[in-house]
Design a protein around this motif. Structure first.
Motif, PDB file in Angstrom:
ATOM      1  N   UNK A  93       0.825  -1.204   0.000  1.00 16.37           N
ATOM      2  CA  UNK A  93       0.000   0.000   0.000  1.00 16.37           C
ATOM      3  C   UNK A  93       0.864   1.262   0.000  1.00 16.37           C
ATOM      4  N   UNK A  94       2.023   1.206   0.634  1.00 15.82           N
ATOM      5  CA  UNK A  94       2.915   2.372   0.630  1.00 15.82           C
ATOM      6  C   UNK A  94       3.344   2.714  -0.794  1.00 15.82           C
ATOM      7  N   UNK A 135      -7.103  -2.807  -5.561  1.00 17.36           N
ATOM      8  CA  UNK A 135      -8.139  -3.836  -5.629  1.00 17.36           C
ATOM      9  C   UNK A 135      -7.560  -5.246  -5.697  1.00 17.36           C
ATOM     10  N   UNK A 136      -6.575  -5.474  -6.567  1.00 14.57           N
ATOM     11  CA  UNK A 136      -6.025  -6.831  -6.704  1.00 14.57           C
ATOM     12  C   UNK A 136      -5.331  -7.275  -5.419  1.00 14.57           C
ATOM     13  N   UNK A 193     -10.327   2.413   2.842  1.00 12.92           N
ATOM     14  CA  UNK A 193     -10.446   1.817   1.507  1.00 12.92           C
ATOM     15  C   UNK A 193     -10.688   0.308   1.598  1.00 12.92           C
ATOM     16  N   UNK A 194     -10.022  -0.371   2.548  1.00 13.27           N
ATOM     17  CA  UNK A 194     -10.259  -1.817   2.704  1.00 13.27           C
ATOM     18  C   UNK A 194     -11.649  -2.063   3.278  1.00 13.27           C
ATOM     19  N   UNK A 195     -12.127  -1.183   4.142  1.00 13.20           N
ATOM     20  CA  UNK A 195     -13.494  -1.314   4.676  1.00 13.20           C
ATOM     21  C   UNK A 195     -14.508  -1.275   3.536  1.00 13.20           C
ATOM     22  N   UNK A 196     -14.320  -0.348   2.613  1.00 14.57           N
ATOM     23  CA  UNK A 196     -15.232  -0.262   1.473  1.00 14.57           C
ATOM     24  C   UNK A 196     -15.109  -1.482   0.572  1.00 14.57           C
ATOM     25  N   UNK A 233     -18.130  -4.108  -0.554  1.00 12.04           N
ATOM     26  CA  UNK A 233     -18.489  -4.255  -1.957  1.00 12.04           C
ATOM     27  C   UNK A 233     -18.253  -5.667  -2.496  1.00 12.04           C
ATOM     28  N   UNK A 234     -17.297  -6.375  -1.940  1.00 13.29           N
ATOM     29  CA  UNK A 234     -16.974  -7.698  -2.492  1.00 13.29           C
ATOM     30  C   UNK A 234     -17.752  -8.818  -1.812  1.00 13.29           C
ATOM     31  N   UNK A 235     -18.515  -8.506  -0.763  1.00 11.84           N
ATOM     32  CA  UNK A 235     -19.249  -9.526  -0.032  1.00 11.84           C
ATOM     33  C   UNK A 235     -20.648  -9.663  -0.604  1.00 11.84           C
TER      34      UNK A 235
END
Length: 356
Positions: A180-181, A210-211, A266-269, A273-275
């Protein structure tokens, strides 16, 4: 937390499970060790070369253990190879994994169906073999090295309030993980000339990462995914999933600041969205079933203890009372089952014909 392995002080260590995030530099570090053969689980599975693995050195580094981790046949081949290296060839093993292997195998075992008669190996026997293998391996992590990615002079300009705001947000989102950095640095360099809002920055980071987020998600068990979803949607998680919460904390996917929360926005979103709703219903149904099983067991044990006390305290009327207790226990068990079925199948109540 996991024990840190100071590879500079004890480079000759072996029989280790090095747990860390994907693409975190563990493989590059282990490859620098002297006197070690490196084996790629993904490569030998794709080339069907399991029987051709023939290391020549005393230590063997095995990486991509989490490849195809949900496939029973692939896991069986991994188990055979590890048993051969440890028990037959007596080699030192350094296993690289993005997950705690024993935790993942145990979670997988809980959701497997019992083996059919005549099957190769029962799930319980296989889990015992995994436990024997991992009892010989010590779980460690490589020490976290502070990153200076966001201290670059081109990123730390103070002449623009928008640039400072963007740097603060990206640092908060990305500083915990190396991948992420690097993504955050690229985003800051791209958006220097045309500042964008916080919302747009979060969405851009989510698109670019995303990937990587999908890779992290693929290494989570069902219980871990449920915890992440509950925290992402409601801000709380069932404390009964303490083991899953601990594993997520260990991997840096959860942080604890006045309660647990997903590692960044961003990971929370991404989790939300992916669930899929079907997955959520399945996880929640399994969670309810485990609670009702525990409740039925508690009722049965409590009734048995009460019946034993009645027999001891009132032997003259024990036969009548014990018979009554048996009937009451059966009625309670039936009631619990009915309520559990209704909770597991809530659509029953909505499919009854309307009157009038």
């Amino acid at each position: 937390d996991l024990e840190p392995w100071d590879i500079q002080k004890t480079p000759g260590d072996y029989n280790l499970v090095v747990i860390g995030q994907p693409r975190s530099g563990r493989l590059r570090t282990i490859r620098r060790l002297a006197d070690i053969d490196m084996i790629d689980f993904a490569k030998i599975d794709r080339t069907k070369a399991w029987d051709q693995v023939a290391p020549t050195r005393k230590r063997v580094g095995l990486y991509y253990f989490d490849f195809d981790l949900d496939d029973l046949k692939t896991n069986q081949k991994k188990l055979h190879l590890l048993e051969r290296l440890l028990y037959v060839e007596r080699r030192g093993v350094i296993l690289l994994s993005a997950v705690d292997p024993m935790h993942y195998m145990s979670a997988q075992h809980r959701h497997e169906r019992p083996a059919e008669p005549g099957g190769v190996t029962s799930t319980a026997d296989r889990l015992e073999r995994w436990a024997a293998v991992f009892s010989k391996l010590r779980k460690v992590r490589l020490p976290h090295e502070p990153s200076h990615v966001f201290e670059n002079q081109r990123l730390c300009r103070n002449d623009s309030p928008d640039a400072a705001r963007a740097l603060t947000l990206i640092r908060k989102e990305c500083e915990s993980q190396g991948v992420l950095q690097r993504i955050g640095r690229r985003i800051l360099l791209r958006t220097r000339a045309s500042p964008i809002s916080d919302e747009a920055l979060i969405e851009l980071l989510l698109d670019q990462a995303d990937s990587y987020y999908r890779l992290l998600w693929s290494t989570c068990t069902g219980e871990e995914r449920l915890v992440l979803f509950q925290l992402a949607r409601d801000g709380w998680a069932n404390p009964k999933n303490a083991s899953a919460i601990q594993q997520l904390q260990r991997r840096g996917l959860l942080s604890r600041d006045r309660g647990f929360r997903v590692m960044n926005e961003s990971f929370r979103r991404f989790v939300l969205r992916c669930t899929y709703p079907v997955e959520v219903k399945q996880w929640e149904r399994e969670e309810r079933e485990s609670i009702w099983r525990a409740l039925r067991l508690s009722v049965a044990v409590g009734s048995a203890l009460f019946a034993c006390w009645i027999v001891w305290a009132y032997p003259s009327v024990s036969s009548v009372i014990v018979g009554s207790m048996t009937l009451v226990t059966a009625l309670i068990g039936g009631l619990v089952k009915i309520v559990g079925d209704l909770r597991s199948h809530p659509t029953v109540a909505t499919t009854l014909p309307k009157l009038g």
